[in-house]
Write a protein that holds these residues in place. Structure first.
Motif, mmCIF file in Angstrom:
data_model
loop_
_atom_site.group_PDB
_atom_site.id
_atom_site.type_symbol
_atom_site.label_atom_id
_atom_site.label_comp_id
_atom_site.label_asym_id
_atom_site.label_seq_id
_atom_site.Cartn_x
_atom_site.Cartn_y
_atom_site.Cartn_z
ATOM 1 N N GLY A 224 0.794 -1.229 0.000
ATOM 2 C CA GLY A 224 0.000 0.000 0.000
ATOM 3 C C GLY A 224 0.818 1.267 0.000
ATOM 4 N N ILE A 225 2.147 1.157 0.136
ATOM 5 C CA ILE A 225 3.012 2.344 0.110
ATOM 6 C C ILE A 225 3.662 2.458 -1.261
ATOM 7 C CG2 ILE A 225 5.106 3.411 1.026
ATOM 8 C CD1 ILE A 225 4.464 2.331 3.723
ATOM 9 N N ARG A 226 3.557 3.633 -1.848
ATOM 10 C CA ARG A 226 4.233 3.907 -3.118
ATOM 11 C C ARG A 226 5.512 4.682 -2.818
ATOM 12 N NH1 ARG A 226 -0.340 6.102 -7.421
ATOM 13 N NH2 ARG A 226 -2.091 4.796 -6.727
ATOM 14 N N VAL A 227 6.619 4.181 -3.344
ATOM 15 C CA VAL A 227 7.912 4.851 -3.196
ATOM 16 C C VAL A 227 8.325 5.382 -4.553
ATOM 17 C CG1 VAL A 227 10.353 4.575 -2.645
ATOM 18 C CG2 VAL A 227 8.612 3.423 -1.251
ATOM 19 N N ARG A 228 8.713 6.643 -4.580
ATOM 20 C CA ARG A 228 9.158 7.265 -5.819
ATOM 21 C C ARG A 228 10.495 7.952 -5.557
ATOM 22 N NH1 ARG A 228 4.646 9.915 -9.744
ATOM 23 N NH2 ARG A 228 5.943 10.369 -11.569
ATOM 24 N N ILE A 229 11.490 7.690 -6.393
ATOM 25 C CA ILE A 229 12.807 8.303 -6.267
ATOM 26 C C ILE A 229 12.904 9.392 -7.332
ATOM 27 C CG2 ILE A 229 15.290 7.919 -6.206
ATOM 28 C CD1 ILE A 229 13.775 6.354 -4.071
ATOM 29 N N VAL A 230 13.149 10.630 -6.884
ATOM 30 C CA VAL A 230 13.121 11.751 -7.820
ATOM 31 C C VAL A 230 14.337 12.653 -7.621
ATOM 32 C CG1 VAL A 230 10.598 11.733 -7.841
ATOM 33 C CG2 VAL A 230 11.814 13.290 -6.296
ATOM 34 N N ASP A 231 14.602 13.447 -8.633
ATOM 35 C CA ASP A 231 15.606 14.500 -8.510
ATOM 36 C C ASP A 231 15.101 15.489 -7.461
ATOM 37 O OD1 ASP A 231 16.562 17.354 -9.240
ATOM 38 O OD2 ASP A 231 17.966 16.055 -10.320
ATOM 39 N N PRO A 232 15.911 15.828 -6.436
ATOM 40 C CA PRO A 232 15.424 16.696 -5.362
ATOM 41 C C PRO A 232 14.983 18.082 -5.822
ATOM 42 C CG PRO A 232 17.469 15.603 -4.730
ATOM 43 C CD PRO A 232 17.285 15.355 -6.198
ATOM 44 N N VAL A 233 15.493 18.536 -6.957
ATOM 45 C CA VAL A 233 15.170 19.887 -7.426
ATOM 46 C C VAL A 233 14.059 19.867 -8.461
ATOM 47 C CG1 VAL A 233 16.065 21.952 -8.553
ATOM 48 C CG2 VAL A 233 17.512 20.688 -6.948
ATOM 49 N N THR A 234 14.202 19.060 -9.505
ATOM 50 C CA THR A 234 13.238 19.066 -10.610
ATOM 51 C C THR A 234 12.062 18.137 -10.385
ATOM 52 O OG1 THR A 234 14.330 17.276 -11.828
ATOM 53 C CG2 THR A 234 15.167 19.525 -12.157
ATOM 54 N N ARG A 235 12.174 17.209 -9.443
ATOM 55 C CA ARG A 235 11.161 16.176 -9.185
ATOM 56 C C ARG A 235 11.031 15.188 -10.348
ATOM 57 N NH1 ARG A 235 11.248 16.686 -3.867
ATOM 58 N NH2 ARG A 235 10.198 18.526 -3.069
ATOM 59 N N ALA A 236 11.985 15.178 -11.258
ATOM 60 C CA ALA A 236 11.972 14.188 -12.334
ATOM 61 C C ALA A 236 12.318 12.818 -11.767
ATOM 62 C CB ALA A 236 12.980 14.570 -13.420
ATOM 63 N N ASP A 237 11.649 11.780 -12.277
ATOM 64 C CA ASP A 237 11.884 10.429 -11.783
ATOM 65 C C ASP A 237 13.309 9.986 -12.063
ATOM 66 O OD1 ASP A 237 9.353 9.777 -10.699
ATOM 67 O OD2 ASP A 237 8.556 9.492 -12.715
ATOM 68 N N ARG A 238 13.869 9.272 -11.097
ATOM 69 C CA ARG A 238 15.175 8.657 -11.264
ATOM 70 C C ARG A 238 14.965 7.161 -11.481
ATOM 71 N NH1 ARG A 238 19.327 11.401 -12.393
ATOM 72 N NH2 ARG A 238 20.794 10.431 -10.923
ATOM 73 N N PRO A 239 15.629 6.561 -12.457
ATOM 74 C CA PRO A 239 15.420 5.139 -12.727
ATOM 75 C C PRO A 239 16.025 4.257 -11.643
ATOM 76 C CG PRO A 239 17.167 6.007 -14.114
ATOM 77 C CD PRO A 239 16.578 7.183 -13.392
ATOM 78 N N ASP A 240 15.678 2.977 -11.660
ATOM 79 C CA ASP A 240 16.269 2.021 -10.724
ATOM 80 C C ASP A 240 17.788 2.114 -10.768
ATOM 81 O OD1 ASP A 240 13.909 1.025 -9.780
ATOM 82 O OD2 ASP A 240 14.427 -1.069 -10.148
ATOM 83 N N GLY A 241 18.387 2.043 -9.583
ATOM 84 C CA GLY A 241 19.834 2.090 -9.517
ATOM 85 C C GLY A 241 20.407 3.484 -9.530
ATOM 86 N N HIS A 242 19.550 4.505 -9.482
ATOM 87 C CA HIS A 242 20.015 5.891 -9.443
ATOM 88 C C HIS A 242 19.444 6.556 -8.194
ATOM 89 C CE1 HIS A 242 20.915 4.945 -13.603
ATOM 90 N NE2 HIS A 242 21.649 6.036 -13.684
ATOM 91 N N THR A 243 20.247 7.369 -7.542
ATOM 92 C CA THR A 243 19.844 7.956 -6.275
ATOM 93 C C THR A 243 19.026 9.224 -6.473
ATOM 94 O OG1 THR A 243 21.858 9.295 -6.071
ATOM 95 C CG2 THR A 243 21.933 7.058 -5.199
ATOM 96 N N GLY A 244 18.218 9.521 -5.499
ATOM 97 C CA GLY A 244 17.404 10.728 -5.495
ATOM 98 C C GLY A 244 16.665 10.828 -4.181
ATOM 99 N N GLU A 245 15.796 11.821 -4.062
ATOM 100 C CA GLU A 245 15.018 11.956 -2.836
ATOM 101 C C GLU A 245 13.896 10.930 -2.820
ATOM 102 O OE1 GLU A 245 12.768 15.270 -0.022
ATOM 103 O OE2 GLU A 245 13.261 15.787 -2.105
ATOM 104 N N ILE A 246 13.643 10.370 -1.638
ATOM 105 C CA ILE A 246 12.571 9.386 -1.459
ATOM 106 C C ILE A 246 11.264 10.127 -1.220
ATOM 107 C CG2 ILE A 246 11.737 7.465 -0.070
ATOM 108 C CD1 ILE A 246 14.671 6.934 0.715
#
Length: 539
Positions: A360-382
């Motif tokens: 039930g929890i959705r996790v999205r990894i994004v660029d901290p500034v642009t909020r663009a999605d980061r692909p698997d294996g790439h770091t970003g804000e949770i």
């Protein structure tokens, strides 16, 4: 069940004589009220509150560990007021935290126990000792109606990177996370948990006190001070109760190994445990392995050690390794990670994932500034979304962002997803960037502690201009040559991470500021360092 108060009433009706919570003391006494006894106290406290405060007002709950806190918490929910669990205003950081919470949420009343009433006599906010003031229960018709979306309580965050904020937790938020916990760990009604975390901490409140009532099982709750004074009592309780579950902050793994001698460990039997939720932003491979090896003679199954990740903004749990699934160590390249790429392989940095997100929890990894999605294996804000994610903070604008029509809460944590597993790396605010490359404080701190050659209780790394400064908390009596220690640390960090080291300071035990969950407050430490208020250990 639509509300937390209804959750309790369901248990009272189904099993009035069952005792869901036991509170053993170091002296041997055990307080274990039945559901019926507990609910009788709830009704009395709710009646007291209805006479003193208005629905929707905030009520601080300052209690020692025990059933009276549980009754007061549910008494607030029954009376339609907002519960605010808080630590006692003892001298030091707890008093500062208490004062901040009072100023932030403007409570109408402090509820406490008679034994603690002297702590509040000189305060401005009125108080009442719920175990002293006897009030007859109010009639059912006098109780306000409570809806799932109503605010149930404020859970103040640990304040890792700033002042604690009051997380707004609704009944629906809390019940959603309790259901997630039950789905992920599948506890049976005959199983037992042994815990000791403070009830004003999110895991202490939710995992230790609310989850057993939601699941209809038993939890044994030690006083946190008893754990600190006698940590082997935790092992003793697990052995005696044949417990299956035990939440444990990562720092307590080190503490147990340091405080319980090797010769005494074999007297405990931990073979019944199937889940020890080891909570931390980034769990250390070396510390987890040392804990498993150090307690091997107790019969502890290493698969019971479950790295997990949680936060007050999600009520409690976000992700965990499922029970029975061995935790695994993933090796990654430190150089690649500094550029934002986390690729498992044969690199020079060992990482342990935090498991899979709860159902039930959705996790999205994004660029901290642009909020663009980061692909698997790439770091970003949770970023997190789900029915358990809070509506934000008391008295502050909602920090959530809407992406693809879904409300997500930025966590301020950096991480990456890989093969369905969440890797939590560090706080975004603590990230050290030098010459365009990112360096994670946890990695620098582990290198520093390993290189010191003396016991290090806690290490903190932070950026200073285009260099790194480190502060290590040590016992001065165990450091015969401070200059040799600082030189060894500086050399190891510089060579292993390719960063210039401005300074290494050895400071006395207990001087590094920490949160209620034992995490170092790096920002505060950096401020103290910059203002020359970090006291070095004398040679």
């Amino acid at each position: 069940m639509r509300t937390l108060e209804e959750m309790l009433r369901v248990r009272v009706a189904a099993a009035p004589d069952q005792a869901p919570l036991e509170f053993p003391s170091a002296g041997g006494a055990v307080a274990a009220p039945s559901y019926a006894e507990l609910y009788s106290r709830v009704e009395s406290i709710a009646a007291l509150l209805l006479r003193r405060v208005e629905p929707g007002e905030r009520v601080l709950l300052a209690y020692p560990a025990g059933p009276e806190f549980v009754a007061a918490f549910f008494g607030c929910l029954t009376a339609g007021v907002v519960a605010v669990p808080v630590p006692p205003p003892l001298p030091g950081p707890m008093r500062d935290r208490f004062g901040h919470i009072v100023a932030d949420c403007d409570p109408a009343l402090i509820l406490t126990a008679g034994a603690w009433s002297a702590l509040f006599d000189a305060g401005v906010t009125p108080w009442a000792a719920s175990d002293v003031e006897a009030v007859a229960p109010a009639g059912a018709g006098a109780l306000p109606a409570v809806a799932p979306g109503d605010l149930a309580y404020l859970q103040y965050s640990s304040g890792t990177t700033g002042s604690p904020r009051g997380v707004r937790v609704t009944h629906a938020n809390a019940l959603a996370n309790l259901a997630m916990l039950a789905s992920m760990f599948a506890p049976g009604p005959e199983e037992t948990t042994v815990g000791w975390m403070p009830h004003f901490h999110d895991f202490g409140l939710v995992v230790q006190l609310l989850a057993p009532i939601f699941d209809g099982r038993r939890n044994v709750v030690m006083d946190p001070l008893d754990f600190v004074r006698f940590p082997k009592q935790w092992l003793h309780r697990i052995s005696g109760y044949r417990a299956q579950f035990a939440p444990l902050p990562a720092f307590a793994c080190r503490m147990l190994l340091q405080r319980v001698p090797v010769a005494q460990r074999a007297e405990f039997d931990l073979s019944s445990l199937r889940a020890i939720g080891v909570g931390a932003d980034t769990v250390s491979h070396d510390e987890l392995r040392a804990f498993a090896d150090g307690l091997a003679d107790t019969g502890l199954n290493p698969t019971a050690l479950l790295p997990c990740y949680g936060m007050a903004e999600a009520v409690a749990l976000v992700a965990s390794c499922p029970p029975g699934t061995p935790w695994t160590t993933t090796r990654v390249s430190r150089d690649l990670l500094s550029t934002g790429v986390l690729v498992p392989g044969s690199g020079d940095l060992a990482l342990i994932g935090s498991g899979v997100p709860a159902p039930g929890i959705r996790v999205r990894i994004v660029d901290p500034v642009t909020r663009a999605d980061r692909p698997d294996g790439h770091t970003g804000e949770i970023l997190l979304a789900g029915d358990n994610i809070s509506a934000g903070y008391w008295g502050r604008p909602d920090p959530a962002v809407v992406l693809d029509g879904v409300r997500y809460l930025p966590t301020g944590d950096l991480g990456a997803m890989n093969a369905g597993e969440l890797f939590v790396l560090d706080r975004l605010a603590d990230l050290i960037t030098i010459a365009g490359r990112h360096h994670y404080p946890f990695d620098l701190e582990r290198t520093a502690a390993a290189a010191a050659g003396v016991p290090v209780r806690r290490a903190v790394a932070f950026g200073v201009a285009d260099a790194v400064a480190l502060v290590l908390e040590v016992d001065g009596a165990q450091v015969p040559d401070p200059e040799a220690v600082t030189a060894a640390v500086a050399t190891a960090v510089a060579s292993s991470h390719g960063v210039p080291v401005r300074d290494v300071t050895l400071t006395a035990t207990g001087t590094i500021p920490v949160t209620t969950s034992g995490k170092a407050r790096r920002g505060v430490c950096r401020e103290r360092y910059s203002s020359a208020r970090t006291t070095a250990v004398a040679p």
